[in-house]
Scaffold this motif. Structure first.
Motif, PDB file in Angstrom:
ATOM      1  N   PHE A   5      -5.112  -9.979   3.627  1.00 57.34           N
ATOM      2  CA  PHE A   5      -4.180  -9.052   2.997  1.00 57.34           C
ATOM      3  C   PHE A   5      -4.053  -7.864   3.932  1.00 57.34           C
ATOM      4  CE2 PHE A   5      -3.262  -5.349   0.370  1.00 57.34           C
ATOM      5  CZ  PHE A   5      -2.148  -5.787  -0.313  1.00 57.34           C
ATOM      6  N   ILE A   6      -2.847  -7.521   4.336  1.00 57.38           N
ATOM      7  CA  ILE A   6      -2.652  -6.405   5.252  1.00 57.38           C
ATOM      8  C   ILE A   6      -1.605  -5.438   4.711  1.00 57.38           C
ATOM      9  CG2 ILE A   6      -3.318  -7.749   7.288  1.00 57.38           C
ATOM     10  CD1 ILE A   6      -0.310  -7.852   8.004  1.00 57.38           C
ATOM     11  N   THR A   7      -1.675  -4.231   5.198  1.00 56.48           N
ATOM     12  CA  THR A   7      -0.692  -3.196   4.902  1.00 56.48           C
ATOM     13  C   THR A   7      -0.155  -2.684   6.236  1.00 56.48           C
ATOM     14  OG1 THR A   7      -1.898  -2.573   2.916  1.00 56.48           O
ATOM     15  CG2 THR A   7      -0.316  -0.996   3.739  1.00 56.48           C
ATOM     16  N   ALA A   8       1.144  -2.535   6.331  1.00 55.44           N
ATOM     17  CA  ALA A   8       1.763  -2.048   7.563  1.00 55.44           C
ATOM     18  C   ALA A   8       2.790  -0.981   7.220  1.00 55.44           C
ATOM     19  CB  ALA A   8       2.431  -3.189   8.319  1.00 55.44           C
ATOM     20  N   GLU A   9       2.966  -0.046   8.141  1.00 57.81           N
ATOM     21  CA  GLU A   9       3.997   0.971   8.004  1.00 57.81           C
ATOM     22  C   GLU A   9       5.094   0.661   9.011  1.00 57.81           C
ATOM     23  OE1 GLU A   9       2.738   5.327   6.585  1.00 57.81           O
ATOM     24  OE2 GLU A   9       3.181   5.179   8.703  1.00 57.81           O
ATOM     25  N   ILE A  10       6.310   0.557   8.522  1.00 53.56           N
ATOM     26  CA  ILE A  10       7.454   0.157   9.351  1.00 53.56           C
ATOM     27  C   ILE A  10       8.490   1.268   9.334  1.00 53.56           C
ATOM     28  CG2 ILE A  10       9.236  -1.616   9.690  1.00 53.56           C
ATOM     29  CD1 ILE A  10       6.410  -2.757   9.813  1.00 53.56           C
ATOM     30  N   ASP A  11       9.073   1.564  10.501  1.00 54.23           N
ATOM     31  CA  ASP A  11      10.171   2.535  10.557  1.00 54.23           C
ATOM     32  C   ASP A  11      11.374   1.975   9.817  1.00 54.23           C
ATOM     33  OD1 ASP A  11       8.732   4.338  12.138  1.00 54.23           O
ATOM     34  OD2 ASP A  11       9.409   3.389  13.993  1.00 54.23           O
ATOM     35  N   LEU A  12      12.031   2.802   9.023  1.00 53.37           N
ATOM     36  CA  LEU A  12      13.249   2.373   8.351  1.00 53.37           C
ATOM     37  C   LEU A  12      14.322   2.093   9.397  1.00 53.37           C
ATOM     38  CD1 LEU A  12      13.396   4.784   5.293  1.00 53.37           C
ATOM     39  CD2 LEU A  12      12.681   2.395   5.336  1.00 53.37           C
ATOM     40  N   ALA A  40       6.459   0.757  -0.923  1.00 49.61           N
ATOM     41  CA  ALA A  40       6.752   2.190  -0.987  1.00 49.61           C
ATOM     42  C   ALA A  40       7.702   2.556   0.146  1.00 49.61           C
ATOM     43  CB  ALA A  40       5.472   3.009  -0.873  1.00 49.61           C
ATOM     44  N   VAL A  41       8.485   3.602  -0.086  1.00 52.50           N
ATOM     45  CA  VAL A  41       9.384   4.125   0.943  1.00 52.50           C
ATOM     46  C   VAL A  41       9.218   5.628   0.980  1.00 52.50           C
ATOM     47  CG1 VAL A  41      11.793   4.418   1.657  1.00 52.50           C
ATOM     48  CG2 VAL A  41      11.046   2.251   0.661  1.00 52.50           C
ATOM     49  N   ASP A  42       8.938   6.160   2.178  1.00 49.99           N
ATOM     50  CA  ASP A  42       8.838   7.603   2.384  1.00 49.99           C
ATOM     51  C   ASP A  42      10.084   8.027   3.149  1.00 49.99           C
ATOM     52  OD1 ASP A  42       8.315  10.205   3.270  1.00 49.99           O
ATOM     53  OD2 ASP A  42       6.166   9.818   3.474  1.00 49.99           O
ATOM     54  N   THR A  43      11.048   8.606   2.431  1.00 48.83           N
ATOM     55  CA  THR A  43      12.309   8.976   3.074  1.00 48.83           C
ATOM     56  C   THR A  43      12.143  10.161   4.011  1.00 48.83           C
ATOM     57  OG1 THR A  43      12.898  10.271   1.120  1.00 48.83           O
ATOM     58  CG2 THR A  43      13.775   8.044   1.248  1.00 48.83           C
ATOM     59  N   GLU A  44      11.159  11.011   3.745  1.00 45.46           N
ATOM     60  CA  GLU A  44      10.912  12.152   4.635  1.00 45.46           C
ATOM     61  C   GLU A  44      10.457  11.687   6.009  1.00 45.46           C
ATOM     62  OE1 GLU A  44       8.177  15.463   3.700  1.00 45.46           O
ATOM     63  OE2 GLU A  44       9.436  15.702   1.920  1.00 45.46           O
ATOM     64  N   LYS A  45       9.500  10.761   6.030  1.00 44.09           N
ATOM     65  CA  LYS A  45       8.969  10.232   7.294  1.00 44.09           C
ATOM     66  C   LYS A  45       9.785   9.052   7.808  1.00 44.09           C
ATOM     67  CE  LYS A  45       4.168  11.444   6.317  1.00 44.09           C
ATOM     68  NZ  LYS A  45       2.809  10.908   6.127  1.00 44.09           N
ATOM     69  N   GLU A  46      10.721   8.562   6.975  1.00 46.13           N
ATOM     70  CA  GLU A  46      11.535   7.401   7.307  1.00 46.13           C
ATOM     71  C   GLU A  46      10.674   6.179   7.610  1.00 46.13           C
ATOM     72  OE1 GLU A  46      14.497   8.341  10.229  1.00 46.13           O
ATOM     73  OE2 GLU A  46      15.431   9.842   8.940  1.00 46.13           O
ATOM     74  N   LYS A  47       9.722   5.911   6.693  1.00 43.13           N
ATOM     75  CA  LYS A  47       8.799   4.783   6.828  1.00 43.13           C
ATOM     76  C   LYS A  47       8.795   3.964   5.545  1.00 43.13           C
ATOM     77  CE  LYS A  47       6.603   6.077  10.708  1.00 43.13           C
ATOM     78  NZ  LYS A  47       6.450   5.270  11.900  1.00 43.13           N
ATOM     79  N   ALA A  48       8.609   2.666   5.695  1.00 41.71           N
ATOM     80  CA  ALA A  48       8.425   1.764   4.561  1.00 41.71           C
ATOM     81  C   ALA A  48       7.012   1.206   4.642  1.00 41.71           C
ATOM     82  CB  ALA A  48       9.431   0.629   4.607  1.00 41.71           C
ATOM     83  N   THR A  49       6.322   1.152   3.511  1.00 42.69           N
ATOM     84  CA  THR A  49       5.007   0.540   3.456  1.00 42.69           C
ATOM     85  C   THR A  49       5.182  -0.903   2.995  1.00 42.69           C
ATOM     86  OG1 THR A  49       3.980   2.654   2.923  1.00 42.69           O
ATOM     87  CG2 THR A  49       2.706   0.672   2.429  1.00 42.69           C
ATOM     88  N   VAL A  50       4.606  -1.815   3.764  1.00 44.56           N
ATOM     89  CA  VAL A  50       4.719  -3.239   3.481  1.00 44.56           C
ATOM     90  C   VAL A  50       3.319  -3.802   3.242  1.00 44.56           C
ATOM     91  CG1 VAL A  50       5.424  -5.483   4.419  1.00 44.56           C
ATOM     92  CG2 VAL A  50       6.769  -3.436   4.925  1.00 44.56           C
ATOM     93  N   GLU A  51       3.166  -4.554   2.159  1.00 48.25           N
ATOM     94  CA  GLU A  51       1.931  -5.280   1.894  1.00 48.25           C
ATOM     95  C   GLU A  51       2.217  -6.753   2.083  1.00 48.25           C
ATOM     96  OE1 GLU A  51       0.587  -4.106  -1.980  1.00 48.25           O
ATOM     97  OE2 GLU A  51       0.084  -2.087  -1.299  1.00 48.25           O
ATOM     98  N   ALA A  52       1.295  -7.462   2.739  1.00 49.35           N
ATOM     99  CA  ALA A  52       1.547  -8.859   3.065  1.00 49.35           C
ATOM    100  C   ALA A  52       0.271  -9.684   3.029  1.00 49.35           C
ATOM    101  CB  ALA A  52       2.166  -8.959   4.456  1.00 49.35           C
ATOM    102  N   VAL A  53       0.463 -10.973   2.876  1.00 47.27           N
ATOM    103  CA  VAL A  53      -0.606 -11.946   3.033  1.00 47.27           C
ATOM    104  C   VAL A  53      -0.229 -12.779   4.251  1.00 47.27           C
ATOM    105  CG1 VAL A  53      -1.812 -13.915   2.017  1.00 47.27           C
ATOM    106  CG2 VAL A  53      -1.100 -11.994   0.575  1.00 47.27           C
ATOM    107  N   VAL A  54      -1.142 -12.837   5.220  1.00 47.66           N
ATOM    108  CA  VAL A  54      -0.903 -13.616   6.434  1.00 47.66           C
ATOM    109  C   VAL A  54      -2.048 -14.595   6.649  1.00 47.66           C
ATOM    110  CG1 VAL A  54       0.426 -11.771   7.555  1.00 47.66           C
ATOM    111  CG2 VAL A  54      -2.023 -11.926   7.955  1.00 47.66           C
ATOM    112  N   THR A  55      -1.779 -15.664   7.367  1.00 45.50           N
ATOM    113  CA  THR A  55      -2.813 -16.623   7.717  1.00 45.50           C
ATOM    114  C   THR A  55      -3.045 -16.579   9.216  1.00 45.50           C
ATOM    115  OG1 THR A  55      -1.233 -18.425   7.980  1.00 45.50           O
ATOM    116  CG2 THR A  55      -2.251 -18.194   5.819  1.00 45.50           C
TER     117      THR A  55
END
Length: 61
Positions: A5-12, A40-55
């Motif tokens: 299970f991972i969490t990543a922050e991605i630029d919008l 989650a989306v942080d419009t101030e920082k222009e970032k999206a938080t993504v949660e994922a399951v990877v193998t």
């Protein structure tokens, strides 16, 4: 094969298609994505938080 299970922050991005491509490219760095969601989306920082399951494939030594 193990799952993580991972969490990543991605630029919008400018378009939803570009955002999806950016998310998938970032997740590929961690393994093969099984599923992911923008949690989650942080419009101030222009970032999206993504949660994922990877193998990942474990190499036995």
């Amino acid at each position: 094969m193990t799952t993580h299970f991972i969490t990543a922050e991605i630029d919008l991005q400018e378009t939803p298609t570009e955002l999806q491509q950016a998310i998938e490219a970032e997740l590929q760095k961690q393994g093969e994505p099984l599923r992911w969601a923008i949690t989650a989306v942080d419009t101030e920082k222009e970032k999206a938080t993504v949660e994922a399951v990877v193998t990942t494939v474990s190499v036995n030594q």
